[in-house]
Design an enzyme around this catalytic site. Structure first.
Site, PDB file in Angstrom:
ATOM      1  N   ARG A 311       0.831  -1.202   0.000  1.00  0.00           N
ATOM      2  CA  ARG A 311       0.000   0.000   0.000  1.00  0.00           C
ATOM      3  C   ARG A 311       0.869   1.257   0.000  1.00  0.00           C
ATOM      4  NH1 ARG A 311      -5.414   1.790   0.633  1.00  0.00           N
ATOM      5  NH2 ARG A 311      -6.144  -0.347   0.476  1.00  0.00           N
ATOM      6  N   GLU A 723      -9.646   5.773   7.205  1.00  0.00           N
ATOM      7  CA  GLU A 723      -8.216   6.060   7.113  1.00  0.00           C
ATOM      8  C   GLU A 723      -7.853   7.338   6.357  1.00  0.00           C
ATOM      9  OE1 GLU A 723      -8.015   2.023   5.515  1.00  0.00           O
ATOM     10  OE2 GLU A 723      -6.124   1.806   6.571  1.00  0.00           O
TER      11      GLU A 723
END
Lengths: 780, 210
Positions: A311, A723
């Site tokens: 990520r 997030e």
């Protein structure tokens, strides 16, 4: 009139404010319950020579002491790579690695035994840093690459080339409720496990694996967590396994609760990164090529490190088009507790790397960093493909940058900041805007699935269970709203059951911000099936008694708690009435729903894919005030804009945005995990580890939601929110960098993350134009 | 317990919550360690400190309580383990997080930093004692109205601090409230909403003191 889009109160609101909400350690002690703790490795690296339990076993009240030899199933497991031991065998690889599980009648007995367990360890030199790991060639997995275009051609085309290194530190989750589990043994070795976990299915699976049971013998239940933030995605498994081992061996209930110091010292946190970069750009600041090596400190076992690294790599572009990009990722194996998921999951670490590069380019060219960012921002029709090949659809980044610059009055305030820095002898200011583009979906394809169970009872009330766990983020509240709207009933008629593996099997972690996306969609799928059956029943019922119409389910409307036929709207049934009628007609009033995110995949062999269903986007402007003599930092104003599509619950989403930003502020400013040379965590409690408190929140704090009704790929046009806003706090760090740059470019280039007061003052102290130097000049 | 609460744009909401605690027999380890010690000749002693049992009488949420405690038992452990009042939470157990905040004789304290036996004759109020006659305290309602929490773990401590603040000297500004609430940390960082909730109660005309 639906409830989606409304600020209904959090599912557990009344319980939370009245103290009635039950967390694991609030559960009443059962008869014969045992307290479980463990003897942890006191050294970061070593070989176990001997384990002597004689004295510990003689401590009154001690019922059991277990080492790896007592494990009947498998001692080794791991979410991606099976490289973790529940209990150490020949060697210990991090401080806090469990060696002996202790079970006793009382906490005092357990603590007394812990003190007299005698483990002799040959201590070896630990690998603690990324540099040490590189030197010793210790990696958790093969390196990964994302390559696009021709970086050499890009560098040749560039007017300027900069090279540098960027370091970002770790972060402790600091969930206020420590890791905890209670296990009740049942018949035939079955276990019922209550765990404070984001991932009940993993807890269930690993317990079965460790104890040599079938998965259908273990039920894991999660009512709620006192904070998770990623820290309870994988690492809740270990305490649950240890308590299960005790319950399985003794046939007595077993409870384990980590205290704060142990929890901070022994469990992993956010991954520290060390990134080298080489960037080529034009005289206008447009990037022509980027080569960057991302090294992350994964700790002693992989845990989720390779996924976190992935990520970071897919976010190394953030909001910027980079025609020629070469992004390499290395997961370093060290002797720290395995680092794990933490809100953003590598995304923040990838993004802050490119944001630092933006600052460096601006510093080099003497330009406003905002203009450099705008010049590189992803385009709408062109320059809109990421280095890994995904097109940035529904791109609001240019609009968001423009919007935040306007509403924060950025240009004028930037001038004011410059003037302030020229005149103030005591303080410095910095102001900065950074955008965020955060990909939504698990980057591991198979995790993007969810199931839900919807049960309607004879009184018209609804019970819903999904794989989503509740840690305060409001997933249950949002799912409740979605379900209520499918039947057009009051959300108070819907209750969310505790998450449990006997109702929802093979669930994914509540993670990646996607709990509502996945589980909400699955719940709606179940509702749609039941509603169709109810509509058929209602069609028959409402067309009877000489109404003069033939039964037609497509004419049945669910609205405001009622059910009626469009053609005869005067004749209404309440939802409870149609449910009761359906029951008597022997119609199935329960259903399972399922959802799998469509059209996503990623190939790490080629570094190309479509890993995300969509991007959540935003932009923030932060202004900081720094004391030049102490390095003390205040965020004086923050303006946040988030595109979260059509919000299901704007009140809850706003809380996520402000909370994530403040938590991100902690990562970039005050939260420092400081370790001794031996690897002992020195900042292991709130006395030495500084998370933001109420006084740290920005003095002026404007949070706005950007209108976007075009996200047609997700449930009700909403977007995930947990997030992405965390990354908006990167603007605080870049503002600090700018403030320091106003004194000395050289000092600003050294700034690491977190920019603690000490880091700021040390950076400035090494510069010739430091506050102390200028103070002397003032005196002279 | 059923509470009547009101919330913005959402009308009346009544939620019944039942204490899970009732499901399990409460039987906190009664084992007498000293007695066990005598039966265990191999134990050399010294690991478990000698216990001193103390009787203490105090009022908790208006009810007289007489409990026998280990002299070193914190008030927090006494409330949670002896009196089954688990609303007060154990966060850091060091007096740094504020999750265990209760009121003793009207003043807020960290219940993890004080021994139960030091409170002979004291009046203690915990989060469970704020609601009266089925009605939530205005501060509890305000926390709901403003989403003054996320995970809820620090919330009892935040609310006890906030209620105590009402009868303390505290300036009018949000920054003054922040100063007075700085002993209660919230990892979810619901701070803006917590301050908003407190300010609403302070500005309100309702009698929000205890």
């Amino acid at each position: 009139m639906g409830s989606v889009g409304k600020d209904i109160a959090h599912d557990s609101a009344v319980g939370h404010v009245s103290g009635e909400s039950i967390y694991i350690d609030d559960m009443a002690f059962a008869k014969n319950e045992l307290i479980v703790d463990f003897y942890a490795s006191p050294v970061a690296n070593g070989k176990i020579v001997s384990i002597d339990l004689t004295r510990a076993s003689n401590v009154p009240g001690i019922v059991g002491l277990y080492t790896h030899k007592d494990i009947e199933g498998h001692n080794k497991f791991g979410p991606i790579i099976a490289d973790e031991y529940l209990l150490a065998e020949e060697k210990v690889e991090f401080i806090g690695q469990p060696i002996v599980v202790i079970a006793g009648e009382t906490r005092k007995a357990v603590l007394a035994a812990r003190k007299v367990i005698d483990v002799k360890i040959d201590v070896l030199e630990p690998t603690l840093t990324i540099d040490q790991s590189i030197a010793r060639k210790q990696y958790l997995a093969e390196p990964r690459f994302i390559k696009r275009g021709d970086v050499d051609a890009g560098f040749a085309e560039a007017d300027h080339i900069l090279e540098g290194r960027f370091i970002s530190g770790g972060q402790d989750h600091f969930y206020l409720e420590g890791q905890a589990a209670i296990v009740y043994p049942g018949e035939y070795d079955n276990l019922v496990v209550h765990s404070s976990t984001q991932h009940p299915s993993e807890v269930q699976e690993v317990i079965a694996h460790v104890l040599g049971l079938q998965q259908n013998q273990v039920v894991c239940i999660t009512k709620r967590m006192g904070g998770g933030f990623g820290g309870k995605e994988c690492q809740a498994t270990h305490p649950a396994c240890m308590a299960s081992l005790v319950a399985h061996k003794t046939k007595r209930p077993a409870r384990i609760v980590y205290n704060k110091d142990d929890d901070m010292s022994f469990t992993g946190g956010r991954h520290p990164f060390q990134n080298d970069y080489k960037v080529g750009f034009t005289k206008d600041g447009v990037i022509t090529a980027l080569k960057t090596d991302l090294y992350t400190n994964g700790g002693a076992a992989n845990d989720l490190s390779t996924a976190v690294l992935g990520r970071a790599m897919t976010h190394a572009d953030n909001a910027y088009f980079i025609a020629n990009a070469h992004i390499n990722g290395y997961a370093c194996k060290t002797n720290l507790p395995p680092n794990t998921a933490f809100r953003g999951f590598g995304g923040p670490q990838g993004v802050v790397n490119i944001e630092n590069i933006m600052e460096e380019i601006a510093l080099f060219l003497g330009k406003d960093p905002f203009d450099v960012r705008s010049a590189n921002c992803y385009g709408i029709e062109e320059r809109n493909t990421t280095p890994y090949g995904q097109i940035v659809y529904n791109n609001l980044l240019p609009a968001l940058l423009k919007k935040v610059a306007e509403t924060s009055d950025y240009k004028n305030r930037l001038e004011a900041v410059k003037k302030f820095n020229q005149t103030s002898k005591t303080h410095l200011k910095g102001i900065s805007i950074t955008p965020v583009k955060f990909g939504i979906s698990f980057t591991t394809k198979f995790l993007n699935q969810a199931n839900a169970m919807v049960l309607i009872y004879k009184d018209g009330t609804v019970l819903v269970s999904t794989g989503a766990t509740e840690m305060g983020q409001g997933a249950n509240t949002k799912i409740r709203q979605l379900v209520a709207d499918e039947f057009a009933i009051d959300p108070n008629m819907v209750i969310m059951a505790p998450t449990a593996t006997d109702k929802n099997n093979n669930t994914s972690a509540t993670a990646a911000s996607a709990a509502t996306d996945l589980n909400g969609s699955a719940a709606v799928d179940a509702c749609v099936k039941i509603r169709q059956r109810l509509a058929e029943c209602a069609a028959n019922y409402l067309s009877s008694d000489g109404a003069g119409i033939s039964p037609s389910p497509s004419h049945i409307v669910f609205a405001d708690g009622n059910v009626f036929d469009k053609r005869r709207p005067d004749k209404k049934l309440t939802f409870a009435e149609i449910v009761s009628a359906a029951y008597h007609e022997r119609i199935n009033l329960g259903e399972r729903g399922f959802y799998a995110t469509p059209g996503i995949d990623f190939n790490w062999k080629t570094g190309v894919g479509q890993p995300f269903l969509y991007y959540t986007q935003g932009a923030a402007c932060s202004e900081v005030l720094i004391d030049r003599f102490t390095g003390e930092l205040k965020v004086v104003r923050a303006d946040l804009w988030m595109d979260i599509g059509k919000s299901i619950n704007p009140g809850i989403d706003r809380g996520q945005i402000t909370g994530a930003y403040i938590q991100g502020m902690g990562w970039v400013t005050t939260e420092e995990l400081r370790r001794s040379e031996d690897g002992v965590l020195l900042s292991h409690s709130p006395t030495t580890y500084k998370i933001p408190n109420v006084q740290d929140m920005p003095r002026v704090f404007n949070v706005d939601l950007f209108d976007n009704d075009k996200n047609d790929v997700n449930i009700k046009g909403s977007k995930a929110v947990g997030e992405p806003p965390f990354l908006l706090a990167i603007s605080v760090w870049t503002a600090v960098k700018q403030a320091i740059a106003s004194v000395s470019k050289e000092a600003a280039q050294k700034l690491k993350l977190p920019a603690t007061n000490e880091e700021i003052i040390m950076c400035m102290a090494t510069s010739k134009k430091s506050a102390l130097a200028s103070a002397k000049q003032t005196k002279a | 317990m059923t509470y009547k609460i009101s919330r913005r744009r959402f009308g009346q909401l009544a939620i019944a919550t039942s204490a899970l605690a009732a499901l399990y027999e409460y039987n906190f380890a009664k084992s007498n360690i000293q007695a066990l010690a005598k039966q265990s000749p191999a134990w050399q002693g010294g690991n478990i400190p000698k216990l001193t049992k103390v009787n203490v009488n105090f009022q908790v949420n208006g009810t007289k309580q007489a409990v026998e405690v280990d002299s070193r038992m914190s008030l927090l452990d006494c409330l949670r383990e002896k009196l089954k009042l688990t609303g007060s939470k154990k966060g850091c157990d060091h007096g740094q997080c504020g999750a265990c905040t209760v009121m003793v004789n009207g003043r807020r304290i960290n219940s993890c930093l004080t021994f139960a036996c030091m409170h002979e004759g004291d009046e203690i109020t915990t989060i469970e004692g704020l609601a009266k006659d089925g009605n939530l305290h205005p501060m509890q309602e305000a926390f709901i109205a403003h989403d003054g929490f996320q995970c809820g773990y620090c919330t009892p401590g935040q609310i006890m601090s906030a209620v105590a603040l009402l009868s303390e000297t505290c300036g009018k500004q949000d920054s003054d409230v922040a100063e007075c609430m700085s002993g209660n940390i919230c990892r979810c960082a619901a701070y803006p909403n917590i301050v908003a909730a407190i300010q609403e109660v302070r500005k309100g005309k309702v009698n929000a003191s205890l």
